[in-house]
Motif scaffolding. Structure first.
Motif, PDB file in Angstrom:
ATOM      1  N   VAL A 190       0.835  -1.202   0.000  1.00  0.00           N
ATOM      2  CA  VAL A 190       0.000   0.000   0.000  1.00  0.00           C
ATOM      3  C   VAL A 190       0.868   1.249   0.000  1.00  0.00           C
ATOM      4  O   VAL A 190       0.578   2.222  -0.705  1.00  0.00           O
ATOM      5  N   ALA A 191       1.931   1.251   0.783  1.00  0.00           N
ATOM      6  CA  ALA A 191       2.812   2.419   0.856  1.00  0.00           C
ATOM      7  C   ALA A 191       3.437   2.716  -0.509  1.00  0.00           C
ATOM      8  O   ALA A 191       3.498   3.876  -0.944  1.00  0.00           O
ATOM      9  N   VAL A 192       3.887   1.670  -1.213  1.00  0.00           N
ATOM     10  CA  VAL A 192       4.483   1.867  -2.544  1.00  0.00           C
ATOM     11  C   VAL A 192       3.461   2.427  -3.520  1.00  0.00           C
ATOM     12  O   VAL A 192       3.739   3.357  -4.291  1.00  0.00           O
ATOM     13  N   ILE A 193       2.249   1.853  -3.492  1.00  0.00           N
ATOM     14  CA  ILE A 193       1.186   2.339  -4.384  1.00  0.00           C
ATOM     15  C   ILE A 193       0.849   3.793  -4.079  1.00  0.00           C
ATOM     16  O   ILE A 193       0.639   4.610  -4.988  1.00  0.00           O
ATOM     17  N   MET A 194       0.809   4.141  -2.803  1.00  0.00           N
ATOM     18  CA  MET A 194       0.481   5.514  -2.417  1.00  0.00           C
ATOM     19  C   MET A 194       1.543   6.498  -2.888  1.00  0.00           C
ATOM     20  O   MET A 194       1.218   7.611  -3.339  1.00  0.00           O
ATOM     21  N   ILE A 195       2.804   6.115  -2.775  1.00  0.00           N
ATOM     22  CA  ILE A 195       3.878   7.006  -3.253  1.00  0.00           C
ATOM     23  C   ILE A 195       3.723   7.245  -4.752  1.00  0.00           C
ATOM     24  O   ILE A 195       3.828   8.378  -5.234  1.00  0.00           O
ATOM     25  N   PHE A 196       3.443   6.182  -5.500  1.00  0.00           N
ATOM     26  CA  PHE A 196       3.244   6.317  -6.946  1.00  0.00           C
ATOM     27  C   PHE A 196       2.049   7.224  -7.237  1.00  0.00           C
ATOM     28  O   PHE A 196       2.105   8.084  -8.139  1.00  0.00           O
ATOM     29  N   GLU A 197       0.939   7.051  -6.491  1.00  0.00           N
ATOM     30  CA  GLU A 197      -0.253   7.861  -6.716  1.00  0.00           C
ATOM     31  C   GLU A 197      -0.014   9.324  -6.360  1.00  0.00           C
ATOM     32  O   GLU A 197      -0.537  10.225  -7.037  1.00  0.00           O
ATOM     33  N   MET A 198       0.765   9.576  -5.313  1.00  0.00           N
ATOM     34  CA  MET A 198       1.053  10.956  -4.942  1.00  0.00           C
ATOM     35  C   MET A 198       1.870  11.653  -6.035  1.00  0.00           C
ATOM     36  O   MET A 198       1.606  12.803  -6.390  1.00  0.00           O
ATOM     37  N   ILE A 199       2.845  10.931  -6.579  1.00  0.00           N
ATOM     38  CA  ILE A 199       3.658  11.485  -7.675  1.00  0.00           C
ATOM     39  C   ILE A 199       2.781  11.753  -8.894  1.00  0.00           C
ATOM     40  O   ILE A 199       2.861  12.816  -9.529  1.00  0.00           O
ATOM     41  N   LEU A 200       1.902  10.792  -9.201  1.00  0.00           N
ATOM     42  CA  LEU A 200       1.017  10.932 -10.360  1.00  0.00           C
ATOM     43  C   LEU A 200       0.060  12.114 -10.190  1.00  0.00           C
ATOM     44  O   LEU A 200      -0.182  12.871 -11.141  1.00  0.00           O
ATOM     45  N   SER A 201      -0.490  12.269  -8.991  1.00  0.00           N
ATOM     46  CA  SER A 201      -1.423  13.380  -8.761  1.00  0.00           C
ATOM     47  C   SER A 201      -0.714  14.726  -8.875  1.00  0.00           C
ATOM     48  O   SER A 201      -1.291  15.697  -9.393  1.00  0.00           O
ATOM     49  N   MET A 202       0.530  14.800  -8.420  1.00  0.00           N
ATOM     50  CA  MET A 202       1.293  16.039  -8.562  1.00  0.00           C
ATOM     51  C   MET A 202       1.555  16.354 -10.029  1.00  0.00           C
ATOM     52  O   MET A 202       1.445  17.506 -10.470  1.00  0.00           O
ATOM     53  N   VAL A 203       1.893  15.322 -10.824  1.00  0.00           N
ATOM     54  CA  VAL A 203       2.129  15.519 -12.258  1.00  0.00           C
ATOM     55  C   VAL A 203       0.859  15.997 -12.953  1.00  0.00           C
ATOM     56  O   VAL A 203       0.888  16.914 -13.794  1.00  0.00           O
ATOM     57  N   LEU A 204      -0.276  15.384 -12.591  1.00  0.00           N
ATOM     58  CA  LEU A 204      -1.543  15.789 -13.201  1.00  0.00           C
ATOM     59  C   LEU A 204      -1.902  17.223 -12.839  1.00  0.00           C
ATOM     60  O   LEU A 204      -2.386  17.986 -13.682  1.00  0.00           O
ATOM     61  N   CYS A 205      -1.690  17.578 -11.562  1.00  0.00           N
ATOM     62  CA  CYS A 205      -1.985  18.949 -11.132  1.00  0.00           C
ATOM     63  C   CYS A 205      -1.126  19.966 -11.922  1.00  0.00           C
ATOM     64  O   CYS A 205      -1.626  20.997 -12.364  1.00  0.00           O
ATOM     65  N   CYS A 206       0.152  19.648 -12.064  1.00  0.00           N
ATOM     66  CA  CYS A 206       1.043  20.536 -12.814  1.00  0.00           C
ATOM     67  C   CYS A 206       0.610  20.624 -14.283  1.00  0.00           C
ATOM     68  O   CYS A 206       0.633  21.708 -14.892  1.00  0.00           O
ATOM     69  N   GLY A 207       0.195  19.469 -14.856  1.00  0.00           N
ATOM     70  CA  GLY A 207      -0.257  19.482 -16.245  1.00  0.00           C
ATOM     71  C   GLY A 207      -1.512  20.300 -16.432  1.00  0.00           C
ATOM     72  O   GLY A 207      -1.635  21.070 -17.401  1.00  0.00           O
TER      73      GLY A 207
END
Length: 214
Positions: A190-207
Motif C-alpha cells: 500500500v505504501a508503494v502504491i500511495m507514493i506512486f499515486e502521490m507522484i502521479l497526482s502532482m504531475v496531473l496537477c502541474c499538467g
C-alpha cells in the motif's frame, strides 16, 4: 483496486478461524488479549478509505479539477502516515502480541491442571487452544507428559506427541508471526502504491495548471 485488495486481506485476517477461536476466549472475567486486531482494524480503515479516495482521484483527473486532485493528494498523505504508523506498531508489538497470548494460555493451563475454582472454564479454554492449533502443553515437559495422565486436555497420540514438538508456545509464535508478516507485506504494498499515486497526482496537477495557463 488496491484499496479493495487491502480491505479483502484485512477482513480475511480479521475473520480467520484460528485467530478468532483463540482471541474470543474468556478465562473467568479475563478476556484473551486482542491487541493483534489493532493493526487489522487500521488496515480495514485504510482499505475502505483508499477505495473512496481512488474514486475521488479518478473523477478529479477526468474533470481536470485541481481542487479534487489536491484533496486526493492530501488524503493520500494522511493514509500514508497511517500506514507508517501501522508498520511501526506492528514492528514494536510483534513479539508482545504472542507473549500476551502465551501468558493467557499458561494461566488457563495452570488452572486446569491444578483444579482451581474456574477449572471447567479453564479446561474449555485450554482444549480450544489444543484443538485449534493442534498442540499440547506450554513446553517439552508438559507437552510430553500431559496427554499421558490428562487425556481430557490433550486428545492426542502420546507417541506422536513425544517425538514431535507440539508445544503451544511454538504454535502461537508461528500463528501470529505469519499473520503479522502478511500485515507487513500489505502495508509495504500500500505504501508503494500511495507514493506512486502521490507522484502521479502532482504531475496531473502541474499538467492541468500549465494547460490552463496556455
Amino acid at each position: 483496486l488496491a484499496g479493495g485488495i487491502i480491505l479483502g486481506v484485512a477482513l480475511w485476517l480479521r475473520h480467520d478461524s484460528q485467530t478468532t477461536n483463540i482471541l474470543y476466549l474468556q478465562l473467568g472475567e479475563k478476556q484473551a488479549p486482542n491487541t493483534f486486531y489493532v493493526g487489522i482494524y487500521i488496515l480495514i480503515a485504510v482499505g475502505a478509505v483508499m477505495m473512496f479516495v481512488g474514486f475521488l482521484g479518478c473523477y478529479g483527473a477526468i474533470q481536470e479539477s485541481q481542487c479534487l486532485l489536491g484533496t486526493f493528494f492530501t488524503c493520500l498523505v494522511i493514509l500514508f502516515a497511517c500506514e507508517v504508523a501501522a508498520g511501526i506498531w506492528g514492528f514494536v508489538n510483534k513479539d508482545q502480541i504472542a507473549k500476551d497470548v502465551k501468558q493467557f494460555y499458561d494461566q488457563a493451563l495452570q488452572q486446569a491442571l491444578m483444579g482451581e475454582p474456574d477449572a471447567n472454564n479453564a479446561k474449555a479454554v485450554v482444549k480450544t487452544f489444543h484443538e485449534t492449533l493442534d498442540c499440547c502443553g506450554s513446553g517439552i515437559a508438559t507437552g510430553t507428559f500431559t496427554p499421558v495422565w490428562r487425556t481430557d486436555l490433550c486428545q492426542k497420540d502420546s507417541l506422536k506427541t513425544f517425538f514431535e514438538d507440539t508445544s503451544c508456545h511454538k504454535k502461537i509464535d508461528e500463528l501470529f508471526s505469519g499473520k503479522l508478516y502478511l500485515i507487513g507485506i500489505a502495508a509495504v504494498v500500500v505504501a508503494v502504491i500511495m507514493i506512486f499515486e502521490m507522484i502521479l497526482s502532482m504531475v496531473l496537477c502541474c499538467g492541468i495548471r500549465n494547460s490552463s495557463v496556455y
